[in-house]
Design a protein around this motif. Structure first.
Motif, PDB file in Angstrom:
ATOM      1  N   TYR A 148      36.164  28.869  35.026  1.00 57.53           N
ATOM      2  CA  TYR A 148      35.212  27.931  34.414  1.00 57.53           C
ATOM      3  C   TYR A 148      33.914  27.890  35.212  1.00 57.53           C
ATOM      4  N   TYR A 149      34.021  27.727  36.517  1.00 55.89           N
ATOM      5  CA  TYR A 149      32.836  27.470  37.331  1.00 55.89           C
ATOM      6  C   TYR A 149      32.215  28.720  37.954  1.00 55.89           C
ATOM      7  N   TYR A 150      32.992  29.787  38.102  1.00 54.06           N
ATOM      8  CA  TYR A 150      32.463  30.965  38.801  1.00 54.06           C
ATOM      9  C   TYR A 150      32.520  32.246  37.964  1.00 54.06           C
ATOM     10  N   GLY A 151      33.098  32.172  36.768  1.00 54.13           N
ATOM     11  CA  GLY A 151      33.146  33.346  35.909  1.00 54.13           C
ATOM     12  C   GLY A 151      34.451  34.114  36.025  1.00 54.13           C
ATOM     13  N   MET A 152      34.561  35.180  35.229  1.00 53.82           N
ATOM     14  CA  MET A 152      35.837  35.880  35.068  1.00 53.82           C
ATOM     15  C   MET A 152      36.029  37.046  36.044  1.00 53.82           C
ATOM     16  N   GLN A 153      35.149  37.177  37.026  1.00 53.54           N
ATOM     17  CA  GLN A 153      35.287  38.271  37.985  1.00 53.54           C
ATOM     18  C   GLN A 153      36.669  38.273  38.648  1.00 53.54           C
ATOM     19  N   PHE A 154      37.247  37.090  38.818  1.00 57.25           N
ATOM     20  CA  PHE A 154      38.540  36.970  39.509  1.00 57.25           C
ATOM     21  C   PHE A 154      39.647  37.739  38.799  1.00 57.25           C
ATOM     22  N   VAL A 155      39.514  37.984  37.503  1.00 53.00           N
ATOM     23  CA  VAL A 155      40.578  38.670  36.751  1.00 53.00           C
ATOM     24  C   VAL A 155      40.815  40.080  37.280  1.00 53.00           C
ATOM     25  N   VAL A 156      39.841  40.639  37.988  1.00 57.58           N
ATOM     26  CA  VAL A 156      39.964  41.999  38.545  1.00 57.58           C
ATOM     27  C   VAL A 156      41.131  42.093  39.517  1.00 57.58           C
ATOM     28  N   ILE A 157      41.537  40.963  40.096  1.00 57.35           N
ATOM     29  CA  ILE A 157      42.625  40.983  41.078  1.00 57.35           C
ATOM     30  C   ILE A 157      43.914  41.540  40.484  1.00 57.35           C
ATOM     31  N   ASN A 158      44.052  41.470  39.163  1.00 50.72           N
ATOM     32  CA  ASN A 158      45.265  41.975  38.528  1.00 50.72           C
ATOM     33  C   ASN A 158      45.419  43.488  38.678  1.00 50.72           C
ATOM     34  N   ILE A 159      44.305  44.193  38.875  1.00 48.45           N
ATOM     35  CA  ILE A 159      44.389  45.639  39.130  1.00 48.45           C
ATOM     36  C   ILE A 159      45.137  45.897  40.438  1.00 48.45           C
ATOM     37  N   SER A 160      44.885  45.045  41.426  1.00 56.56           N
ATOM     38  CA  SER A 160      45.541  45.231  42.729  1.00 56.56           C
ATOM     39  C   SER A 160      47.047  45.079  42.608  1.00 56.56           C
ATOM     40  N   TYR A 161      47.522  44.221  41.694  1.00 54.84           N
ATOM     41  CA  TYR A 161      48.961  44.043  41.519  1.00 54.84           C
ATOM     42  C   TYR A 161      49.607  45.339  41.035  1.00 54.84           C
ATOM     43  N   GLY A 162      48.913  46.040  40.149  1.00 55.35           N
ATOM     44  CA  GLY A 162      49.433  47.310  39.653  1.00 55.35           C
ATOM     45  C   GLY A 162      49.463  48.384  40.724  1.00 55.35           C
ATOM     46  N   ILE A 163      48.492  48.365  41.630  1.00 54.99           N
ATOM     47  CA  ILE A 163      48.461  49.345  42.730  1.00 54.99           C
ATOM     48  C   ILE A 163      49.538  49.023  43.760  1.00 54.99           C
ATOM     49  N   ALA A 164      49.731  47.725  44.026  1.00 59.84           N
ATOM     50  CA  ALA A 164      50.642  47.311  45.095  1.00 59.84           C
ATOM     51  C   ALA A 164      52.109  47.434  44.708  1.00 59.84           C
ATOM     52  N   THR A 165      52.438  47.300  43.432  1.00 62.05           N
ATOM     53  CA  THR A 165      53.844  47.299  43.014  1.00 62.05           C
ATOM     54  C   THR A 165      54.587  48.569  43.428  1.00 62.05           C
ATOM     55  N   VAL A 223      32.560  34.828  23.070  1.00 68.19           N
ATOM     56  CA  VAL A 223      31.161  34.811  22.625  1.00 68.19           C
ATOM     57  C   VAL A 223      30.371  33.788  23.429  1.00 68.19           C
ATOM     58  N   ILE A 224      30.914  32.569  23.508  1.00 65.84           N
ATOM     59  CA  ILE A 224      30.231  31.495  24.252  1.00 65.84           C
ATOM     60  C   ILE A 224      30.200  31.796  25.748  1.00 65.84           C
ATOM     61  N   SER A 225      31.316  32.313  26.275  1.00 65.12           N
ATOM     62  CA  SER A 225      31.382  32.627  27.710  1.00 65.12           C
ATOM     63  C   SER A 225      30.374  33.713  28.079  1.00 65.12           C
ATOM     64  N   LYS A 226      30.190  34.678  27.188  1.00 66.34           N
ATOM     65  CA  LYS A 226      29.210  35.748  27.462  1.00 66.34           C
ATOM     66  C   LYS A 226      27.792  35.192  27.429  1.00 66.34           C
ATOM     67  N   GLU A 227      27.512  34.306  26.469  1.00 68.41           N
ATOM     68  CA  GLU A 227      26.181  33.699  26.381  1.00 68.41           C
ATOM     69  C   GLU A 227      25.839  32.912  27.642  1.00 68.41           C
ATOM     70  N   ARG A 228      26.858  32.315  28.261  1.00 75.55           N
ATOM     71  CA  ARG A 228      26.643  31.479  29.445  1.00 75.55           C
ATOM     72  C   ARG A 228      27.021  32.196  30.752  1.00 75.55           C
ATOM     73  N   SER A 229      27.023  33.533  30.718  1.00 78.67           N
ATOM     74  CA  SER A 229      27.162  34.371  31.931  1.00 78.67           C
ATOM     75  C   SER A 229      28.522  34.260  32.608  1.00 78.67           C
ATOM     76  N   ARG A 230      29.588  33.991  31.824  1.00 74.39           N
ATOM     77  CA  ARG A 230      30.924  33.892  32.417  1.00 74.39           C
ATOM     78  C   ARG A 230      31.698  35.211  32.375  1.00 74.39           C
ATOM     79  N   LEU A 231      31.191  36.227  31.696  1.00 72.66           N
ATOM     80  CA  LEU A 231      31.957  37.470  31.534  1.00 72.66           C
ATOM     81  C   LEU A 231      31.395  38.626  32.350  1.00 72.66           C
TER      82      LEU A 231
END
Length: 566
Positions: free
Chosen positions: A75-92, A215-223
Motif C-alpha cells: 500500500y505505502y511503498y509499492g509492489m516491488q516487494f513481490v520480487v522476493i518470491n523469485i528468491s524462494y524459487g531459487i532457494a528451494t 489500473v488504479i495502482s499503476k496510475e498512482r505509481s504502485r506497480l
C-alpha cells in the motif's frame, strides 16, 4: 476511529476456529500411539503425508505480523516487494539438495546436535541458546502484535485476544504433539488464505472489477518494479530482494530447527524433499495474494489515506481497518478475517512450542541430566506447555517494553544470516573448526545487530498519498526529507542486506581463523584420520567417500605387495 462490535456469525466463525483446533489436539492425544513416545510427540512417528507437512512449513513463519505487514508494505511503498518470491524459487532446490540430506541422514531430534558432531559442544550450546532466545522473543510479539492491532480497529479487547489464542494454542499443541500441530496448521492456513482472498474479492466488487486494482495502482505509481539499482542503501531493489530473500529463506527453511523438525516427520528423504518443493508454491501464492490485497486496499482508499486522515495510528492497522469500514455489512466476513489473523498466530506459536520442547530436552536436559527414559515424554510435554505460558507472559509484558518489540523482530532477522553461515561452514568445508566458527558466529551477530539497532537512521519514504476525498477536509502535509548523507552509512543500508552480510561475514572470518588457528576437529579427538562423510553436503560427501575408497584400495594393494614379498 471507527470500531465495530462483532455480530453473531463473526463470533460463530471465531469460536469454530478455536474449537476445531482444540478438537484436533484432543483427537491425536487419544488416538494412535496417544503421544506416549517422544518419537510420536516430536516427530509424528515419522509417517506423516506430504500435504500437511508442506502447508505447515509455510504456516510456521507466515505469522499475523507478516500478513498485516506485507499488505501495508504494498500500500505505502509499492509492489516491488513481490520480487522476493523469485528468491524462494531459487532457494528451494538449494535447501532440498544441499542442506536437507545432511539433517535427514543424521535423524537427530535437535538440529543443533549437528554442530556438536561437526565442530564441538560449545558451538552447539551457543547456537541452541541463540535460537531459544530469538523464538521466545519473536513468539511473544506474534501473540501480542495482532491483539493490539485488532483492539485498536475492531474494539476486541487485547486481553481476550491474547488469552484465547495463547491458551488454545498451548492446550492443543501440548496434548496432541506434532500431529496436532501439523493438522491444525492445515486448517489455519485455509483460514489465512480465506482472509486475504476475501479482501481481494470484496475490493474487486467495490471497484467494479479485479483489473481496476491494477489500473488504479499503476496510475498512482504502485506497480513500478524497475528498481535494479546496486545501491545497498535503497530499501528494495531486485538485488536486495533476491539475494536478501535467498539468505533469509535458507536461514528459515534449510537450517532453522522449527522447519527441519517438520521435514523429519516423513519416512524418506525423497518425501521430505517433496514437502519442501510443495511448500514453495503454497508460500508464494499466499505472499503474492497478500501483496495484491495491499494494492486492493489502496485502490479503495486512493483519495483518502486512513493514516494521513488519522483514522489509524500505524500502518499495520490498515488491513483490519479496511475490514471494519468496508466489509462490516456482510455477516461473517469480519469474523473470517479475524479468524485468519488469529490462525496465523496460532500456527506460528504452536510450531514454536513443539520445536522449543525438542531443543530443551535434547540440548539442555539430556545434556546435563540423566533422566529415566519413561519420564522423557512427560518432560517434553511439560516443556511445550511451559513455553506456551512463557509466550503468554511475554505478550502481557510487551506493552511495557516499548522499543523491545521492534528489537525482538530485529533480532529474529539479524541472527538468521550468521547461523546459516555456521551450518554452511560445517557442511561445505572440512577445514573449518570450532574456534573459527564460534568466533565468526559471535562477531557476525554483533555486526548484524549493530546494523539493525544502530541509529539514528533515515525513515523510509512513502509513495504519494491523497486525502482529497476525505470528509473532514484535512490538509496532507508534505514531510521534509532530510539529506541521507547526514546518517552513518551502515545505518542507511537496507534491512534486506543484513542477513546476507552476516552470512558472508561468518563464511569469510570463520574460514580465515580456522586456517590460521589449528583447532582439533571432533574426528581427530576421537582418534580418526578422516571425517564422517554424513556430516557434509552431498557433493562434498561423495568426494570424501571416493577418497576413502581410493585410500582403501591403495592400502589393499600395498598389503598384497607386502604379502607377496614375504
Amino acid at each position: 476511529m471507527e470500531q465495530s462490535v462483532f455480530g453473531l456469525w463473526d463470533y460463530i466463525i471465531m469460536m469454530a476456529t478455536m474449537i476445531a483446533s482444540v478438537a484436533i489436539g484432543l483427537y491425536f492425544r487419544f488416538s494412535g500411539g496417544k503421544q506416549r513416545t517422544n518419537e510420536e510427540y516430536l516427530l509424528a512417528d515419522r509417517n506423516m503425508s506430504i500435504l500437511p507437512v508442506a502447508v505447515s512449513l509455510m504456516a510456521s513463519f507466515m505469522s499475523a505480523i507478516t500478513l498485516l505487514g506485507v499488505s501495508a508494505e504494498n500500500y505505502y511503498y509499492g509492489m516491488q516487494f513481490v520480487v522476493i518470491n523469485i528468491s524462494y524459487g531459487i532457494a528451494t532446490p538449494i535447501a532440498s539438495r544441499l542442506y536437507l540430506p545432511v539433517f535427514f541422514g543424521l535423524q537427530k531430534t535437535s538440529t543443533y546436535e549437528y554442530l556438536e558432531l561437526r565442530f564441538g559442544p560449545q558451538i552447539r550450546l551457543l547456537a541452541s541458546l541463540t535460537y531459544t532466545l530469538q523464538m521466545i522473543l519473536y513468539n511473544g510479539i506474534v501473540l501480542y502484535a495482532p491483539a493490539i492491532v485488532l483492539e485498536s480497529v475492531t474494539g476486541m479487547d487485547r486481553l481476550i485476544s491474547i488469552l484465547v489464542v495463547g491458551l488454545a494454542c498451548t492446550f492443543y499443541s501440548t496434548l496432541g504433539g506434532m500431529k496436532a500441530v501439523l493438522f491444525t496448521d492445515l486448517l489455519q492456513s485455509l483460514l489465512m488464505f480465506g482472509a486475504v482472498f476475501s479482501i481481494v474479492i470484496f475490493a474487486s466488487v467495490q471497484l467494479g472489477g479485479f483489473d481496476q486494482i491494477f489500473v488504479i495502482s499503476k496510475e498512482r505509481s504502485r506497480l513500478d518494479l524497475s528498481n535494479f539499482s546496486f545501491d545497498p542503501t535503497e530499501r528494495h531493489t531486485w538485488w536486495s530482494l533476491i539475494l536478501g530473500g535467498l539468505i533469509t529463506y535458507l536461514s528459515l527453511y534449510a537450517v532453522n530447527h522449527t522447519q527441519v523438525q517438520r521435514l523429519l516427520t516423513v519416512r524418506t528423504l525423497d518425501r521430505s524433499q517433496q514437502c519442501l518443493w510443495w511448500s514453495w508454491p503454497v508460500l508464494s501464492v499466499l505472499s503474492i495474494v497478500t501483496c495484491i490485497s495491499g494494492l486492493a486496499i489502496f485502490a479503495v482508499f486512493k483519495d483518502c489515506d486512513p493514516l494521513s486522515n488519522h483514522s489509524i495510528t500505524a500502518i499495520d492497522q490498515l488491513m483490519p481497518y479496511y475490514v471494519v469500514v468496508a466489509m462490516r455489512e456482510i455477516p461473517g466476513l469480519a469474523g473470517l478475517f479475524v479468524a485468519g489473523i488469529f490462525s496465523a498466530s496460532l500456527s506460528t506459536i504452536s510450531a514454536s512450542c513443539n520445536a522449543l520442547a525438542a531443543v530443551t530436552l535434547s540440548d539442555y536436559v539430556g545434556r546435563w541430566l540423566k533422566v529415566n527414559s519413561s519420564y522423557i515424554p512427560w518432560l517434553t510435554k511439560i516443556a511445550a506447555c511451559a513455553y506456551g505460558f512463557i509466550f503468554l507472559a511475554l505478550a502481557f509484558l510487551a506493552e511495557y517494553l516499548g522499543g523491545v518489540l521492534q528489537a525482538a523482530l530485529t533480532i529474529f532477522g539479524a541472527v538468521g544470516g550468521p547461523l546459516l553461515g555456521v551450518f554452511t561452514l560445517g557442511m561445505f568445508t572440512t577445514f573449518a573448526n570450532e574456534f573459527g566458527a564460534s568466533f565468526a558466529l559471535l562477531s557476525g551477530m554483533c555486526l548484524t545487530l549493530w546494523m539493525s539497532f544502530g541509529g539514528p537512521r533515515p525513515v523510509p519514504i512513502k509513495l504519494p498519498l491523497s486525502v482529497e476525498g476525505c470528509a473532514n477536509n484535512i490538509t496532507l502535509l508534505t514531510p521534509s526529507i532530510p539529506d541521507p548523507g547526514q546518517y552513518f552509512y551502515l545505518y542507511r543500508i537496507s534491512y534486506m542486506w543484513t542477513s546476507p552480510i552476516g552470512f558472508i561475514w561468518v563464511i569469510i572470518i570463520g574460514s580465515l581463523i580456522s586456517l590460521a588457528i589449528k583447532w582439533p576437529q571432533p574426528w581427530q579427538r576421537a582418534g580418526k584420520l578422516s571425517p564422517d562423510p554424513a556430516l557434509f553436503t552431498p557433493p562434498l560427501a561423495a568426494r570424501l567417500r571416493a577418497a576413502e575408497h581410493k585410500k582403501a584400495d591403495v592400502q589393499c594393494v600395498l598389503l598384497k605387495q607386502s604379502e607377496f614379498h614375504d
